[in-house]
Design an enzyme around this catalytic site. Structure first.
Site, short mmCIF file in Angstrom:
data_model
loop_
_atom_site.label_atom_id
_atom_site.label_comp_id
_atom_site.label_asym_id
_atom_site.label_seq_id
_atom_site.Cartn_x
_atom_site.Cartn_y
_atom_site.Cartn_z
N GLU A 36 0.81 -1.22 0.00
CA GLU A 36 0.00 0.00 0.00
C GLU A 36 0.84 1.28 0.00
OE1 GLU A 36 -3.10 0.61 -0.50
OE2 GLU A 36 -3.47 -1.54 -0.79
N GLU A 79 7.11 -9.07 -3.75
CA GLU A 79 5.71 -9.37 -4.02
C GLU A 79 4.96 -8.09 -4.42
OE1 GLU A 79 3.62 -11.65 -0.94
OE2 GLU A 79 5.60 -12.38 -0.35
N PRO A 90 -31.03 22.38 -3.25
CA PRO A 90 -32.24 22.41 -2.42
C PRO A 90 -32.13 23.29 -1.17
CG PRO A 90 -31.00 20.41 -2.04
CD PRO A 90 -30.28 21.12 -3.13
N ASP A 127 -34.26 33.46 -6.93
CA ASP A 127 -35.64 33.13 -6.58
C ASP A 127 -35.83 33.19 -5.07
OD1 ASP A 127 -36.24 32.69 -9.16
OD2 ASP A 127 -35.98 30.51 -9.07
N LYS A 169 -40.57 34.24 -6.56
CA LYS A 169 -41.83 33.77 -7.11
C LYS A 169 -42.41 32.78 -6.11
CE LYS A 169 -41.50 33.71 -12.13
NZ LYS A 169 -42.90 34.03 -12.33
N GLY A 224 -32.73 24.46 -6.64
CA GLY A 224 -32.62 23.11 -7.21
C GLY A 224 -31.80 23.12 -8.49
N ASP A 225 -32.35 22.49 -9.52
CA ASP A 225 -31.71 22.48 -10.82
C ASP A 225 -32.46 23.46 -11.72
OD1 ASP A 225 -29.96 20.41 -12.76
OD2 ASP A 225 -31.58 21.50 -13.74
N MET A 268 -44.37 21.57 -6.42
CA MET A 268 -45.48 22.52 -6.27
C MET A 268 -46.79 21.76 -6.08
SD MET A 268 -44.19 25.19 -9.20
CE MET A 268 -43.50 23.94 -10.26
N ALA A 289 -36.52 20.04 2.19
CA ALA A 289 -35.51 19.00 2.01
C ALA A 289 -34.11 19.58 2.11
CB ALA A 289 -35.69 18.33 0.65
N1 SAH Z 1 -35.87 24.05 -9.95
C1 SAH Z 1 -36.34 23.55 -8.69
C2 SAH Z 1 -37.85 23.44 -8.63
C3 SAH Z 1 -38.57 24.74 -8.74
S1 SAH Z 1 -40.29 24.60 -8.53
C4 SAH Z 1 -35.67 22.20 -8.40
O1 SAH Z 1 -35.03 21.64 -9.29
O2 SAH Z 1 -35.79 21.72 -7.27
C5 SAH Z 1 -40.47 24.89 -6.82
C6 SAH Z 1 -40.88 23.63 -6.09
O3 SAH Z 1 -39.75 22.83 -5.88
C7 SAH Z 1 -41.46 23.87 -4.73
O4 SAH Z 1 -42.80 24.20 -4.80
C8 SAH Z 1 -41.24 22.51 -4.10
O5 SAH Z 1 -42.20 21.59 -4.54
C9 SAH Z 1 -39.92 22.10 -4.69
N2 SAH Z 1 -38.80 22.42 -3.80
C10 SAH Z 1 -37.81 23.31 -3.99
N3 SAH Z 1 -36.92 23.28 -2.99
C11 SAH Z 1 -37.37 22.36 -2.12
C12 SAH Z 1 -36.89 21.86 -0.88
N4 SAH Z 1 -35.78 22.31 -0.30
N5 SAH Z 1 -37.62 20.89 -0.27
C13 SAH Z 1 -38.74 20.39 -0.82
N6 SAH Z 1 -39.21 20.83 -1.99
C14 SAH Z 1 -38.55 21.80 -2.63
#
Ligand code: SAH
Length: 464
Positions: free
Chosen positions: A22, A44, A226, A249, A271, A303-304, A384, A413
């Site tokens: 190693e 070895e 998230p 956002d 929004k 999120g994405d 949503m 989350a």
């Molecule tokens: N682009 C985002 C989604 C946007 S729509 C993504 O990819 O996650 C917004 C919705 O995403 C919210 O109404 C909820 O349903 C979900 N959302 C976003 N963040 C969240 C979180 N931390 N925990 C749970 N749901 C989440």
């Protein structure tokens, strides 16, 4: 400073190592990055060492090292993980004139191998003289995250361009040009168009810095994940680090915004599902307006950005204005939420596909292929979906879904206020009425621990 850091020219030099386990492997992985001739003595050798030998990457001798083997070598590593053998081989190496390193024996070594951040030709060596290896690792991790993997390549391209850059006056102007190249325009061009792009970017950038071209703005559409800042990508972090303007956002958390460059202007275009919001046209106009002023705009979406993010409308507005742009993906709510319940989105023998649905669209509650969703074993992630819970419940029941099909809503989350609401189709509307934060609803999944007879120390915030 007991150890003086230098960079040794090992091109075509011999480096000899004794050992095949190693410790030897760990050192060889580093040594094989050099242009040295690497020779290994091992009775070895590990399979990987044999493979490297077969590939001609090192010369392997399958016996113990003896007198004469190290003659003329620049460096020697004693890596037998046996103090007697290490002492024997190190003595030979010293007599034959090589600098000696004994693995895990600082005292008897004439040099130490630092922790290395490799962006060849840029290399960072980190040493703590054995005092605090944890510190060295932390510094290395920090730098690894900070320095783009393309930095080495950019440095090589940049080196050839140095004479041309001399058109810029020495000092601040030239420094700004290079900083712009290595940390912003270069990595971006490389990501988008590879080596050719990174080369072309230098010409464009030079013209701009010479004042021949106006500063062109750029828009990064960035996934903020998230909410947990540790779930940001490195690209997202770097973009935030360089942003002039961050347009975000409502769901983007304060912890993530905290990471934006201190001088950046933050614009909230929040929004809410059904609540007040900045009209989309106004958001598009705002992004374009800042971009046309030459700003590096980060359009930060929760999120994405490609999932229910109205991304296309914004990209089209930006492209129509002639601005450069790119998308930096992020961890979508469904990924964070499913991790939060210890499940996976797809599973062999259960579901070979998963649907991402929105609870409502521009017309109101959104219609979907309910018959397909009502089938046993299906998994859907509903975004949503709070206000539409009763509607979704009704539609699924109408299409024959079993009332006891599991439904799990994950609120906030990945955030400190994460709550998991485990229910069923029969009861989902009632349960969802109590959810106040953003929530992701899974049809067809229940939290893994709920299936166990004994709950393994379930986190406190989980409310069933
Ligand atoms: N682009 C985002 C989604 C946007 S729509 C993504 O990819 O996650 C917004 C919705 O995403 C919210 O109404 C909820 O349903 C979900 N959302 C976003 N963040 C969240 C979180 N931390 N925990 C749970 N749901 C989440």
């Amino acid at each position: 400073m007991q150890h003086f850091p230098i960079f040794l020219n090992v091109q075509n030099a011999r480096i000899v190592l004794s050992g095949g386990g190693e410790a030897a492997l760990a050192k060889l992985r580093l040594l094989l990055k050099t242009e040295a001739r690497v020779e290994v003595f091992a009775t070895e050798p590990a399979a990987e060492i044999n493979r490297w030998a077969d590939q001609g990457r090192l010369a392997l001798t399958r016996r113990a090292l003896t007198s004469g083997d190290v003659a003329g070598a620049a460096l020697f590593y004693a890596a037998d993980e046996d103090s007697n053998e290490d002492a024997r081989t190190a003595a030979i190496a010293r007599t034959e004139g090589a600098l000696v390193n004994i693995v895990d024996n600082l005292e008897d070594s004439s040099f130490i191998t630092p922790a290395i951040v490799d962006r060849d030709p840029v290399t960072v060596a980190i040493g703590t003289e054995g005092a605090a290896p944890v510190l060295a690792r932390a510094i290395k991790a920090d730098l690894e995250a900070r320095l783009s993997p393309s930095l080495g390549l950019l440095a090589r391209i940049g080196k050839a361009f140095r004479p041309l850059a001399e058109k810029l006056p020495m000092g601040r102007k030239r420094r700004d040009f290079w900083a712009d190249y290595y940390f912003d325009a270069g990595p971006r061009a490389f990501d988008a168009e590879g080596i050719d792009g990174a080369e072309a970017a230098l010409d464009r950038l030079l013209n701009r810095h010479l004042g021949a071209e106006a500063q062109v703005g750029h828009v990064d559409f960035v996934g903020a994940g998230p909410g947990d800042p540790e779930l940001l990508t490195l690209k997202a972090r770097n973009a935030l680090d360089r942003a002039d303007v961050v347009i975000h956002d409502r769901l983007v958390t304060a912890e993530v915004l905290e990471l934006a460059r201190r001088e950046a202007v933050l614009v909230d275009v929040g929004k809410t599902g059904f609540g007040p919001s900045t009209p989309q046209d106004r958001i598009n106009a705002l992004i374009v307006e800042h971009g046309l002023k030459g700003a590096h705009v980060v359009r930060l979406k929760s999120g994405d950005p490609t999932v229910f993010g109205r991304l296309d409308e914004e990209v089209e507005a930006v492209a129509a204005a002639g601005l450069g742009w790119r998308i930096v993906p992020g961890i979508t709510a469904a990924s964070a939420a499913v991790a939060g319940i210890g499940q996976s989105l797809t599973k062999r023998g259960r579901n070979g596909s998963v649907r991402f649905l929105t609870g409502h669209d521009m017309q109101g509650f959104a219609e979907h292929d309910w018959a397909a969703l009502a089938r046993a074993g299906e998994v859907a992630a509903i975004y949503m979906g709070k206000k539409s819970a009763r509607f979704i419940q009704g539609r699924l029941m109408m299409h024959g879904a079993a009332p006891d099909t599991p439904v799990t809503a994950v609120e906030n989350a990945s955030q400190p206020g994460q709550r998991i609401h485990a229910t069923s189709i029969a009861d989902m509307a009632r349960v969802m009425a109590d959810v106040s934060g953003p929530a992701l609803t899974f049809i067809g999944l229940s939290p893994r621990y709920a299936m166990l007879a004994v709950e393994p120390s379930a986190p406190k915030e989980i409310a069933l």
